[in-house]
Design a protein around this motif. Structure first.
Motif, PDB file in Angstrom:
ATOM      1  N   ALA A 171     -11.643  28.170  -8.643  1.00  0.00           N
ATOM      2  CA  ALA A 171     -12.451  29.078  -9.459  1.00  0.00           C
ATOM      3  C   ALA A 171     -12.139  30.540  -9.142  1.00  0.00           C
ATOM      4  N   VAL A 172     -12.104  30.890  -7.852  1.00  0.00           N
ATOM      5  CA  VAL A 172     -11.892  32.292  -7.487  1.00  0.00           C
ATOM      6  C   VAL A 172     -10.478  32.739  -7.846  1.00  0.00           C
ATOM      7  N   LEU A 173      -9.490  31.881  -7.608  1.00  0.00           N
ATOM      8  CA  LEU A 173      -8.110  32.251  -7.927  1.00  0.00           C
ATOM      9  C   LEU A 173      -7.911  32.380  -9.442  1.00  0.00           C
ATOM     10  N   THR A 174      -8.440  31.427 -10.208  1.00  0.00           N
ATOM     11  CA  THR A 174      -8.327  31.503 -11.667  1.00  0.00           C
ATOM     12  C   THR A 174      -9.080  32.709 -12.209  1.00  0.00           C
ATOM     13  N   PHE A 175     -10.262  32.956 -11.638  1.00  0.00           N
ATOM     14  CA  PHE A 175     -11.054  34.123 -12.024  1.00  0.00           C
ATOM     15  C   PHE A 175     -10.242  35.398 -11.819  1.00  0.00           C
ATOM     16  N   GLY A 176      -9.618  35.529 -10.638  1.00  0.00           N
ATOM     17  CA  GLY A 176      -8.815  36.715 -10.356  1.00  0.00           C
ATOM     18  C   GLY A 176      -7.640  36.858 -11.305  1.00  0.00           C
ATOM     19  N   GLY A 177      -6.955  35.747 -11.577  1.00  0.00           N
ATOM     20  CA  GLY A 177      -5.830  35.801 -12.509  1.00  0.00           C
ATOM     21  C   GLY A 177      -6.259  36.166 -13.916  1.00  0.00           C
ATOM     22  N   ALA A 178      -7.391  35.606 -14.364  1.00  0.00           N
ATOM     23  CA  ALA A 178      -7.860  35.856 -15.731  1.00  0.00           C
ATOM     24  C   ALA A 178      -8.286  37.305 -15.921  1.00  0.00           C
ATOM     25  N   VAL A 179      -9.028  37.854 -14.960  1.00  0.00           N
ATOM     26  CA  VAL A 179      -9.467  39.245 -15.140  1.00  0.00           C
ATOM     27  C   VAL A 179      -8.286  40.200 -15.003  1.00  0.00           C
ATOM     28  N   THR A 180      -7.241  39.802 -14.277  1.00  0.00           N
ATOM     29  CA  THR A 180      -6.046  40.641 -14.196  1.00  0.00           C
ATOM     30  C   THR A 180      -5.343  40.700 -15.547  1.00  0.00           C
ATOM     31  N   VAL A 181      -5.272  39.563 -16.224  1.00  0.00           N
ATOM     32  CA  VAL A 181      -4.690  39.559 -17.579  1.00  0.00           C
ATOM     33  C   VAL A 181      -5.543  40.403 -18.520  1.00  0.00           C
ATOM     34  N   LEU A 210      -7.559  40.954 -29.038  1.00  0.00           N
ATOM     35  CA  LEU A 210      -8.885  40.342 -28.896  1.00  0.00           C
ATOM     36  C   LEU A 210      -8.852  38.833 -28.695  1.00  0.00           C
ATOM     37  N   PRO A 211      -8.054  38.058 -29.451  1.00  0.00           N
ATOM     38  CA  PRO A 211      -8.059  36.606 -29.213  1.00  0.00           C
ATOM     39  C   PRO A 211      -7.678  36.228 -27.780  1.00  0.00           C
ATOM     40  N   VAL A 212      -6.757  37.000 -27.180  1.00  0.00           N
ATOM     41  CA  VAL A 212      -6.371  36.724 -25.795  1.00  0.00           C
ATOM     42  C   VAL A 212      -7.530  37.052 -24.859  1.00  0.00           C
ATOM     43  N   ILE A 213      -8.199  38.183 -25.092  1.00  0.00           N
ATOM     44  CA  ILE A 213      -9.361  38.542 -24.273  1.00  0.00           C
ATOM     45  C   ILE A 213     -10.436  37.465 -24.373  1.00  0.00           C
ATOM     46  N   LEU A 214     -10.689  36.984 -25.599  1.00  0.00           N
ATOM     47  CA  LEU A 214     -11.715  35.952 -25.789  1.00  0.00           C
ATOM     48  C   LEU A 214     -11.353  34.669 -25.043  1.00  0.00           C
ATOM     49  N   GLY A 215     -10.085  34.282 -25.121  1.00  0.00           N
ATOM     50  CA  GLY A 215      -9.659  33.057 -24.447  1.00  0.00           C
ATOM     51  C   GLY A 215      -9.814  33.155 -22.939  1.00  0.00           C
ATOM     52  N   PHE A 216      -9.397  34.270 -22.375  1.00  0.00           N
ATOM     53  CA  PHE A 216      -9.504  34.424 -20.917  1.00  0.00           C
ATOM     54  C   PHE A 216     -10.944  34.674 -20.484  1.00  0.00           C
ATOM     55  N   ALA A 217     -11.762  35.301 -21.355  1.00  0.00           N
ATOM     56  CA  ALA A 217     -13.178  35.466 -21.029  1.00  0.00           C
ATOM     57  C   ALA A 217     -13.858  34.106 -20.946  1.00  0.00           C
ATOM     58  N   ALA A 218     -13.546  33.219 -21.901  1.00  0.00           N
ATOM     59  CA  ALA A 218     -14.102  31.864 -21.850  1.00  0.00           C
ATOM     60  C   ALA A 218     -13.611  31.126 -20.608  1.00  0.00           C
ATOM     61  N   LEU A 219     -12.344  31.350 -20.227  1.00  0.00           N
ATOM     62  CA  LEU A 219     -11.792  30.708 -19.031  1.00  0.00           C
ATOM     63  C   LEU A 219     -12.506  31.203 -17.774  1.00  0.00           C
ATOM     64  N   VAL A 220     -12.796  32.510 -17.723  1.00  0.00           N
ATOM     65  CA  VAL A 220     -13.533  33.069 -16.584  1.00  0.00           C
ATOM     66  C   VAL A 220     -14.874  32.363 -16.435  1.00  0.00           C
ATOM     67  N   GLY A 221     -15.622  32.263 -17.536  1.00  0.00           N
ATOM     68  CA  GLY A 221     -16.922  31.594 -17.476  1.00  0.00           C
ATOM     69  C   GLY A 221     -16.802  30.125 -17.109  1.00  0.00           C
ATOM     70  N   LEU A 222     -15.815  29.449 -17.681  1.00  0.00           N
ATOM     71  CA  LEU A 222     -15.637  28.021 -17.442  1.00  0.00           C
ATOM     72  C   LEU A 222     -15.300  27.737 -15.988  1.00  0.00           C
TER      73      LEU A 222
END
Length: 335
Positions: free
Chosen positions: A215-225, A232-244
């Protein structure tokens, strides 16, 4: 614990129903409700979860998963319900509806009876508020697992909250796209809801340590992207990934606190761990504001996102996390 929730709800309901038109008084009421009374009620509710799990014959993991999922669902549904009420009955009447909801919460808590959730015995109570906080801090600091989780939560929350509360609003305001900000926050909330619910199943298959590291590693990678502000579609996808990916963290933290803390100390420990997360926000905001003014949005996003990624890369080597799945010894208070 039940009394703490009831007092919190009474105070919150009284403040919420105030129809004084003065903005300053409304701001004070909102501050008191959300920053003084709500955390106290949240701490009390989390402290009662093990007893509630026993009454329902649920596992702690399932109970904490459902608790966090309901919390996320409220954040998704609440603004929409509030907007609908304001549009149909007006702002003042909406505040009365909110106060009535607190009244129902008071009634539900007054009727709830859980063994072990009543007023503690005199010998188990702290001498005062300050001594109780000190005892909670000592216990968390001397427990390597709780200390590690608390510091990770403090750092990650302090770095991430400014992105959600300062940088995203500025980005979409500058682009005159307020609706898109709502979509991003909705994606985060829906991802968090699904992630919290998933822990009921994941807890039977995956270890807590593996889940936290992922979770922490994926979170860090997603917010870096996201920090590079892609379309916007990329931001939405990674925002959902952060929450998930970060959704199971809340249930895991709750379970660890509940199993590694003596019953009479649970409220103090939960309060300290919750306070660390609340303290992280203002610290992050103090850092983010000057950075935006001096270096701009893109640099500030990266300045906050890269340390989160660094924390994720560091986590596998933290000794405290290696003990996350160990059967805890009988909790003791360390002087």
């Amino acid at each position: 614990s039940s009394s703490s929730v009831i007092l919190s709800d009474i105070a919150a309901g009284v403040l919420t129903r105030s129809d004084d038109p003065a903005r300053r008084r409304q701001a004070v009421a909102t501050f008191l409700r959300t920053r003084l009374f709500d955390p106290a009620g949240m701490t009390a509710r989390q402290s009662m979860l093990p007893e509630a799990a026993g009454r329902a014959d649920w596992t702690l993991d399932h109970t904490n998963s459902m608790y966090e999922a309901v919390f996320n669902l409220a954040y998704i549904a609440g603004p929409g319900i509030g907007g609908l009420l304001i549009a149909t009955v007006g702002g003042v009447n909406t505040m009365w509806v909110t106060a009535a909801a607190f009244g129902l919460s008071i009634l539900a808590m007054a009727m709830l009876r859980l063994e072990g959730a009543d007023r503690p015995e005199p010998e188990d109570r702290p001498d005062g508020v300050v001594s109780g906080v000190v005892e909670g801090l000592k216990f968390v600091w001397h427990n390597r697992v709780l200390r590690t989780l608390g510091l990770i939560d403090l750092a990650v929350t302090g770095l991430y909250l400014p992105m959600e509360s300062v940088l995203f609003p500025k980005y979409f305001t500058d682009r005159n796209e307020p609706a898109q900000l709502g979509w991003v926050l909705m994606a985060l909330s829906i991802g968090g809801l699904i992630g919290a619910l998933s822990w009921s199943v994941l807890s039977r298959m995956a270890s807590k340590r593996t889940t936290v590291l992922t979770a922490v590693l994926t979170f860090g990678g997603a917010v870096t992207v996201i920090a590079f502000l892609p379309p916007l579609p990329v931001i939405l996808g990674f925002a959902a990934l952060v929450g998930l990916m970060y959704g199971p963290i809340g249930p895991i933290y709750n379970s660890v606190m509940q199993t590694r803390t003596p019953e009479y100390m649970r409220g103090r420990v939960v309060g300290v761990m919750t306070s660390m997360a609340y303290a992280a926000g203002p610290l992050g905001f103090m850092l983010a504001g000057p950075l935006v003014d001096k270096f701009g949005l893109h640099v500030t996003f990266l300045a906050l996102a890269l340390p989160v990624l660094g924390i994720g890369l560091l986590c596998p080597w933290l000794p405290g996390l290696r003990e996350l799945d160990d059967e805890p010894a009988a909790p003791t208070l360390t002087a």
